[in-house]
Design a protein around this motif. Structure first.
Motif, PDB file in Angstrom:
ATOM      1  N   VAL A 153       0.843  -1.193   0.000  1.00  0.00           N
ATOM      2  CA  VAL A 153       0.000   0.000   0.000  1.00  0.00           C
ATOM      3  C   VAL A 153       0.877   1.241   0.000  1.00  0.00           C
ATOM      4  O   VAL A 153       1.935   1.270   0.634  1.00  0.00           O
ATOM      5  CB  VAL A 153      -0.925   0.013   1.235  1.00  0.00           C
ATOM      6  CG1 VAL A 153      -1.738   1.302   1.297  1.00  0.00           C
ATOM      7  CG2 VAL A 153      -1.860  -1.189   1.203  1.00  0.00           C
ATOM      8  N   GLY A 154       0.461   2.283  -0.726  1.00  0.00           N
ATOM      9  CA  GLY A 154       1.240   3.512  -0.760  1.00  0.00           C
ATOM     10  C   GLY A 154       0.367   4.739  -0.889  1.00  0.00           C
ATOM     11  O   GLY A 154      -0.842   4.646  -1.166  1.00  0.00           O
ATOM     12  N   ILE A 155       0.967   5.889  -0.679  1.00  0.00           N
ATOM     13  CA  ILE A 155       0.305   7.172  -0.868  1.00  0.00           C
ATOM     14  C   ILE A 155       1.133   7.980  -1.866  1.00  0.00           C
ATOM     15  O   ILE A 155       2.357   7.846  -1.918  1.00  0.00           O
ATOM     16  CB  ILE A 155       0.141   7.949   0.460  1.00  0.00           C
ATOM     17  CG1 ILE A 155       1.503   8.109   1.161  1.00  0.00           C
ATOM     18  CG2 ILE A 155      -0.849   7.255   1.377  1.00  0.00           C
ATOM     19  CD1 ILE A 155       1.445   8.960   2.418  1.00  0.00           C
ATOM     20  N   ALA A 156       0.446   8.788  -2.674  1.00  0.00           N
ATOM     21  CA  ALA A 156       1.159   9.532  -3.710  1.00  0.00           C
ATOM     22  C   ALA A 156       0.471  10.856  -3.987  1.00  0.00           C
ATOM     23  O   ALA A 156      -0.748  10.996  -3.795  1.00  0.00           O
ATOM     24  CB  ALA A 156       1.234   8.716  -4.999  1.00  0.00           C
ATOM     25  N   ALA A 157       1.253  11.820  -4.437  1.00  0.00           N
ATOM     26  CA  ALA A 157       0.737  13.127  -4.844  1.00  0.00           C
ATOM     27  C   ALA A 157       1.392  13.501  -6.167  1.00  0.00           C
ATOM     28  O   ALA A 157       2.566  13.183  -6.406  1.00  0.00           O
ATOM     29  CB  ALA A 157       1.040  14.186  -3.786  1.00  0.00           C
ATOM     30  N   ARG A 158       0.612  14.155  -7.041  1.00  0.00           N
ATOM     31  CA  ARG A 158       1.114  14.490  -8.371  1.00  0.00           C
ATOM     32  C   ARG A 158       0.448  15.779  -8.854  1.00  0.00           C
ATOM     33  O   ARG A 158      -0.706  16.044  -8.536  1.00  0.00           O
ATOM     34  CB  ARG A 158       0.819  13.354  -9.348  1.00  0.00           C
ATOM     35  CG  ARG A 158       1.344  13.567 -10.765  1.00  0.00           C
ATOM     36  CD  ARG A 158       0.929  12.401 -11.655  1.00  0.00           C
ATOM     37  NE  ARG A 158       1.492  11.127 -11.203  1.00  0.00           N
ATOM     38  CZ  ARG A 158       1.113   9.957 -11.687  1.00  0.00           C
ATOM     39  NH1 ARG A 158       0.190   9.876 -12.621  1.00  0.00           N
ATOM     40  NH2 ARG A 158       1.670   8.849 -11.234  1.00  0.00           N
ATOM     41  N   TYR A 159       1.210  16.559  -9.627  1.00  0.00           N
ATOM     42  CA  TYR A 159       0.645  17.736 -10.295  1.00  0.00           C
ATOM     43  C   TYR A 159       0.864  17.601 -11.795  1.00  0.00           C
ATOM     44  O   TYR A 159       1.976  17.342 -12.248  1.00  0.00           O
ATOM     45  CB  TYR A 159       1.301  19.024  -9.793  1.00  0.00           C
ATOM     46  CG  TYR A 159       0.832  20.237 -10.562  1.00  0.00           C
ATOM     47  CD1 TYR A 159      -0.470  20.716 -10.410  1.00  0.00           C
ATOM     48  CD2 TYR A 159       1.665  20.880 -11.472  1.00  0.00           C
ATOM     49  CE1 TYR A 159      -0.925  21.797 -11.139  1.00  0.00           C
ATOM     50  CE2 TYR A 159       1.222  21.970 -12.197  1.00  0.00           C
ATOM     51  CZ  TYR A 159      -0.070  22.422 -12.018  1.00  0.00           C
ATOM     52  OH  TYR A 159      -0.520  23.505 -12.746  1.00  0.00           O
ATOM     53  N   MET A 160      -0.229  17.761 -12.554  1.00  0.00           N
ATOM     54  CA  MET A 160      -0.166  17.688 -14.016  1.00  0.00           C
ATOM     55  C   MET A 160      -0.581  19.039 -14.595  1.00  0.00           C
ATOM     56  O   MET A 160      -1.614  19.595 -14.194  1.00  0.00           O
ATOM     57  CB  MET A 160      -1.116  16.610 -14.547  1.00  0.00           C
ATOM     58  CG  MET A 160      -0.882  15.208 -14.010  1.00  0.00           C
ATOM     59  SD  MET A 160       0.689  14.460 -14.512  1.00  0.00           S
ATOM     60  CE  MET A 160       0.543  14.482 -16.295  1.00  0.00           C
ATOM     61  N   PHE A 161       0.216  19.564 -15.522  1.00  0.00           N
ATOM     62  CA  PHE A 161      -0.157  20.810 -16.185  1.00  0.00           C
ATOM     63  C   PHE A 161      -0.281  20.573 -17.682  1.00  0.00           C
ATOM     64  O   PHE A 161       0.556  19.918 -18.305  1.00  0.00           O
ATOM     65  CB  PHE A 161       0.837  21.938 -15.884  1.00  0.00           C
ATOM     66  CG  PHE A 161       2.261  21.648 -16.250  1.00  0.00           C
ATOM     67  CD1 PHE A 161       2.784  22.018 -17.483  1.00  0.00           C
ATOM     68  CD2 PHE A 161       3.087  21.012 -15.338  1.00  0.00           C
ATOM     69  CE1 PHE A 161       4.087  21.763 -17.805  1.00  0.00           C
ATOM     70  CE2 PHE A 161       4.420  20.741 -15.658  1.00  0.00           C
ATOM     71  CZ  PHE A 161       4.915  21.122 -16.894  1.00  0.00           C
ATOM     72  N   GLY A 162      -1.374  21.066 -18.251  1.00  0.00           N
ATOM     73  CA  GLY A 162      -1.677  20.828 -19.648  1.00  0.00           C
ATOM     74  C   GLY A 162      -0.823  21.649 -20.596  1.00  0.00           C
ATOM     75  O   GLY A 162      -0.405  22.771 -20.277  1.00  0.00           O
ATOM     76  N   LEU A 163      -0.595  21.098 -21.781  1.00  0.00           N
ATOM     77  CA  LEU A 163       0.119  21.800 -22.848  1.00  0.00           C
ATOM     78  C   LEU A 163      -0.817  22.164 -23.991  1.00  0.00           C
ATOM     79  O   LEU A 163      -0.412  22.852 -24.930  1.00  0.00           O
ATOM     80  CB  LEU A 163       1.253  20.915 -23.384  1.00  0.00           C
ATOM     81  CG  LEU A 163       2.305  20.454 -22.374  1.00  0.00           C
ATOM     82  CD1 LEU A 163       3.276  19.486 -23.048  1.00  0.00           C
ATOM     83  CD2 LEU A 163       3.053  21.636 -21.778  1.00  0.00           C
ATOM     84  N   THR A 164      -2.071  21.711 -23.919  1.00  0.00           N
ATOM     85  CA  THR A 164      -3.035  21.874 -25.002  1.00  0.00           C
ATOM     86  C   THR A 164      -4.185  22.755 -24.573  1.00  0.00           C
ATOM     87  O   THR A 164      -4.687  22.630 -23.446  1.00  0.00           O
ATOM     88  CB  THR A 164      -3.594  20.498 -25.430  1.00  0.00           C
ATOM     89  OG1 THR A 164      -2.515  19.612 -25.709  1.00  0.00           O
ATOM     90  CG2 THR A 164      -4.474  20.618 -26.656  1.00  0.00           C
ATOM     91  N   ASN A 165      -4.625  23.626 -25.461  1.00  0.00           N
ATOM     92  CA  ASN A 165      -5.827  24.407 -25.205  1.00  0.00           C
ATOM     93  C   ASN A 165      -7.018  23.450 -25.118  1.00  0.00           C
ATOM     94  O   ASN A 165      -7.224  22.629 -26.006  1.00  0.00           O
ATOM     95  CB  ASN A 165      -6.043  25.428 -26.318  1.00  0.00           C
ATOM     96  CG  ASN A 165      -7.089  26.475 -25.958  1.00  0.00           C
ATOM     97  OD1 ASN A 165      -7.853  26.300 -25.020  1.00  0.00           O
ATOM     98  ND2 ASN A 165      -7.113  27.565 -26.703  1.00  0.00           N
ATOM     99  N   VAL A 166      -7.796  23.535 -24.054  1.00  0.00           N
ATOM    100  CA  VAL A 166      -8.895  22.597 -23.822  1.00  0.00           C
ATOM    101  C   VAL A 166     -10.007  22.748 -24.861  1.00  0.00           C
ATOM    102  O   VAL A 166     -10.591  21.757 -25.299  1.00  0.00           O
ATOM    103  CB  VAL A 166      -9.465  22.786 -22.401  1.00  0.00           C
ATOM    104  CG1 VAL A 166     -10.750  21.984 -22.215  1.00  0.00           C
ATOM    105  CG2 VAL A 166      -8.421  22.373 -21.362  1.00  0.00           C
ATOM    106  N   PHE A 167     -10.286  23.987 -25.269  1.00  0.00           N
ATOM    107  CA  PHE A 167     -11.435  24.244 -26.132  1.00  0.00           C
ATOM    108  C   PHE A 167     -11.036  24.427 -27.597  1.00  0.00           C
ATOM    109  O   PHE A 167      -9.979  24.967 -27.909  1.00  0.00           O
ATOM    110  CB  PHE A 167     -12.192  25.491 -25.656  1.00  0.00           C
ATOM    111  CG  PHE A 167     -12.717  25.362 -24.255  1.00  0.00           C
ATOM    112  CD1 PHE A 167     -13.762  24.500 -23.975  1.00  0.00           C
ATOM    113  CD2 PHE A 167     -12.150  26.094 -23.228  1.00  0.00           C
ATOM    114  CE1 PHE A 167     -14.232  24.374 -22.681  1.00  0.00           C
ATOM    115  CE2 PHE A 167     -12.617  25.973 -21.932  1.00  0.00           C
ATOM    116  CZ  PHE A 167     -13.665  25.103 -21.649  1.00  0.00           C
TER     117      PHE A 167
END
Length: 199
Positions: A153-167
């Motif tokens: 069992v583990g715990i994790a944290a992550r941040y993802m930032f987009g490179l693409t315009n969503v719309f």
């Protein structure tokens, strides 16, 4: 740039799998806290993520972890005191390069490709489908850390930032910004190396 990221992901998976010493599988899930960048008065939208992963260990310190995750994303904002929520759901495939400082603790970074599965706005009792106005594919980069206990069992944290315009067809540069925190469980690993282990 996007094609390069995707090509690197495929090449890295192939290279690490061919030279892997151990291969393990697991499941993970938890909380997402997301918003869209360059969005006036944007507020975070909490949701969930869930899915599975394969961990391809090259040695005791380095490994590659491709994942398949459902991720609830989007944003909230309140123009003229009216609460509006953008609910954007994706199937994401991150490929994270992991480095273990000690056997239990690791740092990670890598690219991600996401496929939009639904998009809606909610304002009061009114719901509007905006799937046709969102791009089908979203590219991003991420980094994070995690701690795994000996029982798997583990715990994790992550941040993802987009490179693409969503719309689609938008002059605004609205990109995904997503933080994740959750738990994972790794099943017993399998040895894949052709080399015999020392007794």
């Amino acid at each position: 740039m996007k094609k390069l990221i995707f090509s690197v992901m495929l090449a890295a998976c192939a290279a690490f799998t061919a030279n892997a010493q151990t291969l393990s599988f697991g499941v993970k899930g938890g909380l997402t806290i997301s918003k869209l960048t360059q969005f006036d008065d944007a507020k975070v939208r909490p949701s969930i993520f869930a899915g599975g992963f394969a961990n391809i260990a090259f040695n005791e310190s380095m490994s590659l972890q491709p994942e398949l995750l459902f991720s609830g994303q989007g944003t909230k904002y309140e123009p003229l005191n009216q609460k509006i929520t953008y609910r954007l759901n994706y199937i994401n495939i991150p490929v994270m390069f992991q480095y273990r400082i000690v056997p239990e603790f690791y740092l990670e970074a890598g690219p991600q490709v996401g496929f939009a599965v639904s998009g809606k706005t909610h304002a009061g009792k009114v719901t509007v489908d905006i799937s046709d106005n969102t791009k089908a594919v979203d590219f991003g980069l991420g980094f994070g850390l995690g701690y795994q206990f000996p029982v798997g069992v583990g715990i994790a944290a992550r941040y993802m930032f987009g490179l693409t315009n969503v719309f689609e067809n938008s002059f605004e540069n609205n990109k995904n910004s997503v933080a994740q925190i959750g738990m994972f469980y790794t099943f017993k690993h399998q040895h894949t190396s052709s080399k015999k282990r020392k007794r």
